[in-house]
Design a protein around this motif. Sequence first.
Motif, PDB file in Angstrom:
ATOM      1  N   ALA B 123       0.830  -1.205   0.000  1.00 31.52           N
ATOM      2  CA  ALA B 123       0.000   0.000   0.000  1.00 31.52           C
ATOM      3  C   ALA B 123       0.864   1.254   0.000  1.00 31.52           C
ATOM      4  O   ALA B 123       0.616   2.191  -0.768  1.00 31.52           O
ATOM      5  N   VAL B 124       1.888   1.266   0.847  1.00 30.32           N
ATOM      6  CA  VAL B 124       2.772   2.433   0.942  1.00 30.32           C
ATOM      7  C   VAL B 124       3.378   2.739  -0.427  1.00 30.32           C
ATOM      8  O   VAL B 124       3.381   3.878  -0.891  1.00 30.32           O
ATOM      9  N   GLN B 127       0.613   3.888  -2.956  1.00 28.49           N
ATOM     10  CA  GLN B 127       0.079   5.201  -2.574  1.00 28.49           C
ATOM     11  C   GLN B 127       1.105   6.315  -2.798  1.00 28.49           C
ATOM     12  O   GLN B 127       0.751   7.435  -3.134  1.00 28.49           O
ATOM     13  N   GLN B 128       2.388   5.990  -2.642  1.00 27.70           N
ATOM     14  CA  GLN B 128       3.446   6.964  -2.958  1.00 27.70           C
ATOM     15  C   GLN B 128       3.340   7.402  -4.424  1.00 27.70           C
ATOM     16  O   GLN B 128       3.440   8.579  -4.742  1.00 27.70           O
ATOM     17  N   VAL B 130       0.723   7.184  -6.303  1.00 27.49           N
ATOM     18  CA  VAL B 130      -0.536   7.920  -6.489  1.00 27.49           C
ATOM     19  C   VAL B 130      -0.349   9.376  -6.050  1.00 27.49           C
ATOM     20  O   VAL B 130      -0.762  10.308  -6.750  1.00 27.49           O
ATOM     21  N   ILE B 131       0.311   9.583  -4.912  1.00 27.04           N
ATOM     22  CA  ILE B 131       0.562  10.955  -4.431  1.00 27.04           C
ATOM     23  C   ILE B 131       1.395  11.718  -5.467  1.00 27.04           C
ATOM     24  O   ILE B 131       1.098  12.863  -5.803  1.00 27.04           O
ATOM     25  N   GLN B 132       2.427  11.060  -6.012  1.00 32.32           N
ATOM     26  CA  GLN B 132       3.232  11.728  -7.049  1.00 32.32           C
ATOM     27  C   GLN B 132       2.380  12.107  -8.256  1.00 32.32           C
ATOM     28  O   GLN B 132       2.509  13.197  -8.803  1.00 32.32           O
TER      29      GLN B 132
END
Lengths: 145, 145
Positions: B123-124, B127-128, B130-132
Amino acid sequence: MTDKFDLCHEYPLFSELSSEQMRAVSELCQEECFYPDITLFEDGTPATKMYVLVDGEIEVFYAIGEAGKVKVDLIRSGEIFGCSALVTPYVHTSTARPKTRIEVLEIDTVALRELFEDDPRLAVSIQQQVIQGLLARIVDLRLGS
Amino acid sequence: MTDKFDLCHEYPLFSELSSEQMRAVSELCQEECFYPDITLFEDGTPATKMYVLVDGEIEVFYAIGEAGKVKVDLIRSGEIFGCSALVTPYVHTSTARPKTRIEVLEIDTVALRELFEDDPRLAVSIQQQVIQGLLARIVDLRLGS
């Protein structure tokens, strides 16, 4: 002075954390107050802190060609900003300056990323809140508000 | 037909995954092709899939008061979209329609979230990315491009 642990309970960013996680994160947080005469962070510089804007307004600038720094956005109370501090290459892409007197919660993301290594579920929880914050920002930008 | 495991190696979204994680995620992915006569997803409906736009263009609409559905954004090749499928309340906030013939990687996020429960480091990592992707989208929207 408010206990930092109590303080962190007020922030949606930390709403899903356990008491133990909250206690660890609160050690990395600091409430700060700034005035319009400073630059909070500058584009191209290392991003080592993320912020929640507690009160006031912040103007966001990009360096655009020969036009120099151009204002591109306004951040309002309750918003998370400086999220580049959470993702590689950990460099700010914008410049942030207080438009008014501001109160912020300042989060040491260098130390936070170390916590993430030890406790990936903490990372998942905070990343989720960041994603929600960014999606809300995208809605605002799409609507031109 | 390309093996799905090989296929997933091509996507930056999965660039930090181990072989084992990649294999698990690839089981939840499907390459699909759509044409402008359909709606990919509608605002207010359950968000159960996230997408990477492989080729083509997608128009994004918001329902704005009496004006009905108004076009607010254009998604281009390489971008991630439908990210509401990753965060509560898992409801789309926009409507997405292909502007051209499109190729997408469709990710079953209901199953992906179950994987996240078992493997928070997966997930980390996702999600990293996705944030980028969201930060890049915010830059584009701020610049009006």
